[in-house]
Scaffold this motif. Structure first.
Motif, PDB file in Angstrom:
ATOM      1  N   ALA A 172       0.810  -1.221   0.000  1.00 36.70           N
ATOM      2  CA  ALA A 172       0.000   0.000   0.000  1.00 36.70           C
ATOM      3  C   ALA A 172       0.841   1.267   0.000  1.00 36.70           C
ATOM      4  N   TRP A 175       0.704   2.739  -3.267  1.00 32.68           N
ATOM      5  CA  TRP A 175      -0.629   3.288  -3.477  1.00 32.68           C
ATOM      6  C   TRP A 175      -0.751   4.644  -2.796  1.00 32.68           C
ATOM      7  N   TRP A 176      -0.306   4.717  -1.532  1.00 34.06           N
ATOM      8  CA  TRP A 176      -0.382   5.984  -0.798  1.00 34.06           C
ATOM      9  C   TRP A 176       0.344   7.092  -1.553  1.00 34.06           C
ATOM     10  N   TYR A 197      -8.967   2.580  -0.703  1.00 35.18           N
ATOM     11  CA  TYR A 197      -8.064   1.843   0.177  1.00 35.18           C
ATOM     12  C   TYR A 197      -8.627   1.745   1.592  1.00 35.18           C
ATOM     13  N   SER A 201      -9.178  -1.855   3.237  1.00 31.57           N
ATOM     14  CA  SER A 201      -8.379  -2.266   4.389  1.00 31.57           C
ATOM     15  C   SER A 201      -9.229  -2.429   5.638  1.00 31.57           C
TER      16      SER A 201
END
Length: 252
Positions: A172, A175-176, A197, A201
């Motif tokens: 992730a 992704w962040w 996300y 999550s």
């Protein structure tokens, strides 16, 4: 640090009273720690207690052979996750809180710290979920449970917990970084606000385990009620048989 000193305006806006006179990051950090030392000591005490308590669990299961059961392996995995929280997540969270949400450790470690936080928290919740399933199988089907819950199967479940937690956390980071604004303000450690996300999550690491645990513990409660009634009924019948037998003996 000289280049960073020119960006202290953003930090001073959130710093504790009296920290505005600091002329650099080191001085600012020292001022914050000095003024909020009791809070820092309390938070670090919580961190140390978390590591110490869960460390005792890990050592006990590792040293005592009679504790080498599937259930205790799940408990040990939970203790490892909580130890990770106490060793890595909580100290930097304490520093972040003491500094009034000013981050002094760089954006790379910020992302890694956030990822470790997600990893440990998810692993902790999923381990609790596996423990609830283990207790559900043991209570509702006690005769086949020893054959079903072997050491190999317990290891597979623990591996699945950590692989799932790692898949949610470490990948992730990319992704962040892809969805957040290009420029992160100095001394800030933002967490992603990407809705996709957050939904994904939270579903995997909270809502789904919550549903499983509520279901399993409800079934465990129902099974316990049935077994309690059976025991009480068996006791009553046994008592009645004893009384009847005694009465027959007296007549004879």
């Amino acid at each position: 640090m000289d280049a960073a000193a020119g960006n202290l305006t953003a930090v001073n806006a959130t710093a504790a009273p009296g920290a505005g006179a600091a002329s650099g990051p080191e001085e600012l950090w020292q001022t914050l720690v000095r003024e909020r030392a009791p809070l820092a000591a309390l938070l670090l005490l919580f961190s140390a207690a978390t590591v110490f308590g869960n460390g005792l669990v890990i050592v006990a299961v590792a040293r005592e052979r009679y504790l080498h059961t599937a259930t205790n392996y799940f408990v040990t995995s939970l203790a490892v996750a909580d130890c990770l929280v106490g060793l890595v997540v909580m100290p930097f969270s304490a520093a972040y809180e003491v500094a009034n949400h000013a981050w002094f450790f760089g954006i790379d470690w910020c992302d890694a710290w956030r990822s470790l936080d997600v990893l440990a928290s998810t692993a902790s919740i999923l381990n609790l979920c596996v423990i609830s399933l283990d207790r559900y199988w043991a209570i509702t089907d006690p005769f086949s449970y020893p054959a079903r819950m072997t050491g190999r199967r317990a290891a597979a479940l623990i591996t699945a917990v950590w692989v799932c937690s790692g898949a949610i956390s470490f990948p992730a980071i990319a992704w962040w970084r892809a969805v957040r604004p290009e420029h992160v303000p100095p001394y800030k450690c933002p967490f992603t606000e990407n809705l996709s996300y957050l939904i994904f999550s939270s579903t995997i690491s909270f809502y789904l385990p919550l549903f499983v645990m509520v279901f399993t513990y409800y079934r465990i409660y129902r099974a316990a009620v049935v077994q309690t009634r059976s025991l009480k009924l068996g006791t009553k019948q046994h008592t009645q048989l004893v009384i009847t037998h005694s009465q027959v003996l007296r007549k004879d």
